[in-house]
Design a protein around this motif. Structure first.
Motif, PDB file in Angstrom:
ATOM      1  N   LYS A 114     -38.554   0.112   8.452  1.00 10.24           N
ATOM      2  CA  LYS A 114     -38.382   1.449   8.993  1.00 10.24           C
ATOM      3  C   LYS A 114     -37.528   1.356  10.251  1.00 10.24           C
ATOM      4  N   ASP A 115     -36.450   2.109  10.284  1.00  5.44           N
ATOM      5  CA  ASP A 115     -35.500   2.019  11.397  1.00  5.44           C
ATOM      6  C   ASP A 115     -34.978   3.425  11.681  1.00  5.44           C
ATOM      7  N   PRO A 116     -35.714   4.205  12.467  1.00  5.52           N
ATOM      8  CA  PRO A 116     -35.366   5.619  12.665  1.00  5.52           C
ATOM      9  C   PRO A 116     -33.962   5.811  13.239  1.00  5.52           C
ATOM     10  N   ILE A 117     -33.298   6.826  12.739  1.00  4.62           N
ATOM     11  CA  ILE A 117     -31.975   7.205  13.227  1.00  4.62           C
ATOM     12  C   ILE A 117     -32.136   8.149  14.411  1.00  4.62           C
ATOM     13  N   VAL A 118     -31.323   7.975  15.419  1.00  8.23           N
ATOM     14  CA  VAL A 118     -31.319   8.896  16.560  1.00  8.23           C
ATOM     15  C   VAL A 118     -30.433  10.080  16.185  1.00  8.23           C
ATOM     16  N   TRP A 119     -31.064  11.205  15.888  1.00  8.84           N
ATOM     17  CA  TRP A 119     -30.309  12.379  15.455  1.00  8.84           C
ATOM     18  C   TRP A 119     -29.823  13.152  16.673  1.00  8.84           C
ATOM     19  N   LYS A 120     -28.532  13.424  16.692  1.00  2.66           N
ATOM     20  CA  LYS A 120     -27.924  14.121  17.826  1.00  2.66           C
ATOM     21  C   LYS A 120     -26.638  14.780  17.364  1.00  2.66           C
ATOM     22  N   ASP A 121     -26.171  15.737  18.133  1.00  2.67           N
ATOM     23  CA  ASP A 121     -24.864  16.328  17.862  1.00  2.67           C
ATOM     24  C   ASP A 121     -23.791  15.286  18.163  1.00  2.67           C
ATOM     25  N   ASP A 122     -22.775  15.247  17.313  1.00  2.00           N
ATOM     26  CA  ASP A 122     -21.723  14.248  17.482  1.00  2.00           C
ATOM     27  C   ASP A 122     -20.419  14.813  16.940  1.00  2.00           C
ATOM     28  N   GLU A 123     -19.305  14.381  17.520  1.00  2.00           N
ATOM     29  CA  GLU A 123     -18.006  14.897  17.084  1.00  2.00           C
ATOM     30  C   GLU A 123     -17.716  14.545  15.630  1.00  2.00           C
ATOM     31  N   GLN A 124     -18.274  13.425  15.143  1.00  2.99           N
ATOM     32  CA  GLN A 124     -18.058  13.092  13.740  1.00  2.99           C
ATOM     33  C   GLN A 124     -18.810  14.062  12.829  1.00  2.99           C
ATOM     34  N   GLY A 125     -19.986  14.501  13.270  1.00  4.05           N
ATOM     35  CA  GLY A 125     -20.709  15.510  12.508  1.00  4.05           C
ATOM     36  C   GLY A 125     -19.911  16.796  12.408  1.00  4.05           C
ATOM     37  N   GLU A 126     -19.266  17.189  13.499  1.00  2.00           N
ATOM     38  CA  GLU A 126     -18.434  18.386  13.480  1.00  2.00           C
ATOM     39  C   GLU A 126     -17.235  18.197  12.557  1.00  2.00           C
ATOM     40  N   LEU A 127     -16.647  17.000  12.552  1.00  2.00           N
ATOM     41  CA  LEU A 127     -15.537  16.719  11.644  1.00  2.00           C
ATOM     42  C   LEU A 127     -15.980  16.880  10.197  1.00  2.00           C
ATOM     43  N   PHE A 128     -17.122  16.306   9.845  1.00  2.23           N
ATOM     44  CA  PHE A 128     -17.612  16.431   8.475  1.00  2.23           C
ATOM     45  C   PHE A 128     -17.924  17.886   8.127  1.00  2.23           C
ATOM     46  N   ARG A 129     -18.499  18.637   9.056  1.00  2.00           N
ATOM     47  CA  ARG A 129     -18.793  20.046   8.776  1.00  2.00           C
ATOM     48  C   ARG A 129     -17.518  20.811   8.449  1.00  2.00           C
ATOM     49  N   ARG A 130     -16.474  20.562   9.209  1.00  2.00           N
ATOM     50  CA  ARG A 130     -15.222  21.274   8.972  1.00  2.00           C
ATOM     51  C   ARG A 130     -14.575  20.830   7.661  1.00  2.00           C
ATOM     52  N   LEU A 131     -14.661  19.538   7.374  1.00  2.00           N
ATOM     53  CA  LEU A 131     -14.080  19.039   6.131  1.00  2.00           C
ATOM     54  C   LEU A 131     -14.810  19.589   4.909  1.00  2.00           C
ATOM     55  N   PHE A 132     -16.135  19.624   4.964  1.00  2.00           N
ATOM     56  CA  PHE A 132     -16.882  20.129   3.814  1.00  2.00           C
ATOM     57  C   PHE A 132     -16.725  21.636   3.657  1.00  2.00           C
ATOM     58  N   ALA A 133     -16.591  22.354   4.759  1.00  2.00           N
ATOM     59  CA  ALA A 133     -16.300  23.786   4.656  1.00  2.00           C
ATOM     60  C   ALA A 133     -14.950  23.998   3.978  1.00  2.00           C
ATOM     61  N   LEU A 134     -13.975  23.165   4.336  1.00  2.00           N
ATOM     62  CA  LEU A 134     -12.653  23.235   3.710  1.00  2.00           C
ATOM     63  C   LEU A 134     -12.753  22.944   2.218  1.00  2.00           C
ATOM     64  N   LYS A 135     -13.510  21.919   1.867  1.00  2.00           N
ATOM     65  CA  LYS A 135     -13.652  21.531   0.460  1.00  2.00           C
ATOM     66  C   LYS A 135     -14.303  22.645  -0.357  1.00  2.00           C
ATOM     67  N   HIS A 136     -15.327  23.270   0.192  1.00  2.00           N
ATOM     68  CA  HIS A 136     -16.000  24.353  -0.524  1.00  2.00           C
ATOM     69  C   HIS A 136     -15.099  25.577  -0.662  1.00  2.00           C
ATOM     70  N   ALA A 137     -14.264  25.829   0.338  1.00  2.00           N
ATOM     71  CA  ALA A 137     -13.451  27.048   0.351  1.00  2.00           C
ATOM     72  C   ALA A 137     -12.225  26.956  -0.544  1.00  2.00           C
ATOM     73  N   HIS A 138     -11.793  25.730  -0.879  1.00  2.00           N
ATOM     74  CA  HIS A 138     -10.528  25.569  -1.602  1.00  2.00           C
ATOM     75  C   HIS A 138     -10.750  24.868  -2.941  1.00  2.00           C
ATOM     76  N   PRO A 139     -10.606  25.601  -4.041  1.00  2.00           N
ATOM     77  CA  PRO A 139     -10.782  25.007  -5.373  1.00  2.00           C
ATOM     78  C   PRO A 139      -9.907  23.781  -5.612  1.00  2.00           C
ATOM     79  N   ALA A 140      -8.760  23.708  -4.951  1.00  2.00           N
ATOM     80  CA  ALA A 140      -7.897  22.538  -5.120  1.00  2.00           C
ATOM     81  C   ALA A 140      -8.622  21.249  -4.761  1.00  2.00           C
ATOM     82  N   LEU A 141      -9.644  21.327  -3.897  1.00  2.00           N
ATOM     83  CA  LEU A 141     -10.360  20.140  -3.431  1.00  2.00           C
ATOM     84  C   LEU A 141     -11.676  19.913  -4.166  1.00  2.00           C
TER      85      LEU A 141
END
Length: 226
Positions: A114-141
């Protein structure tokens, strides 16, 4: 259903998706200066010619084995980490986020403890959120046969810059990634990618035509969408 293997025939009667280990290997070599963009051309060409059109390949920059035994994405990719993440989402395949990537976890997790993850806001999380929003919004992806194929756009920095577009009916995404540690200037050949876009990150309107020229910082990217 996901098969934890990389074999075309698994898609014949059982599995919808398989691991794209070859993509991860190619991208890691590029990040370490052991290969150039041609390693990705080899992967994508093999994937398109050998796998069924509706096969979905799981693309990732970290997983349980790599994080524990080979190093975190920060160790393995260094300054190429964000570019690899962008390509994992806008290129063909199902992007996977491993535990803690969205929280910027830079630590090797214990494999059998068991090795708990320290959950926090991070710029990489924001990058993934924007990328996945883009992927969902555009059928090309979208994944598999629902999304568009990657069509290479010839550029003036072969081996250093990867440029391609994906299109489904009227929806187009044009991506340019400098996959090198040096600044690059990229101009483009052909006209299939020409059009009016919005920058997926800045929101700025961008017209792409025969005079388009991108000045690319090391490991930078541009993602444009209609």
């Amino acid at each position: 259903m996901l098969g934890e293997w990389e074999m075309r025939d698994l898609h014949r009667a059982a599995f919808d998706a398989t691991y794209a280990w070859s993509w991860a290997e190619a991208m890691t070599k590029i990040a370490k200066g052991l290969a150039d963009v041609n390693a990705l051309f080899i992967y994508y060409s093999w994937n398109e010619s050998s796998y069924p059109r509706d096969a979905m390949r799981m693309i990732y920059t970290s997983n349980h084995d790599q994080n524990a035994w080979e190093g975190t994405e920060y160790e393995r990719y260094g300054p190429a980490r964000e570019a690899a993440a962008v390509l994992s989402v806008v290129g063909e395949g199902i992007p996977m986020i491993y535990n803690g990537q969205e929280a910027g976890n830079a630590r090797r997790l214990q494999f059998f403890e068991k090795d708990p993850i320290v959950w926090k806001d991070d710029e990489q999380g924001e990058l993934f959120r924007r990328l996945f929003a883009l992927k969902h919004a555009h059928p090309a992806l979208w994944n598999g046969a629902w999304g568009g194929r990657m069509h290479a756009v010839v550029n003036s920095a072969p081996g250093k810059v990867l440029s391609f577009f994906r299109r489904v009916e009227g929806d187009t995404v044009f991506a340019v990634l400098n996959l090198s540690g040096e600044a690059q200037t990229a101009t483009f050949t052909g006209a299939h990618h020409h059009g009016s876009y919005r920058d997926a990150f800045s929101g700025d309107a961008v017209t792409v035509d025969g005079a388009t020229r991108f000045e690319m910082a090391p490991w930078s990217w541009r993602v444009l969408a209609t």
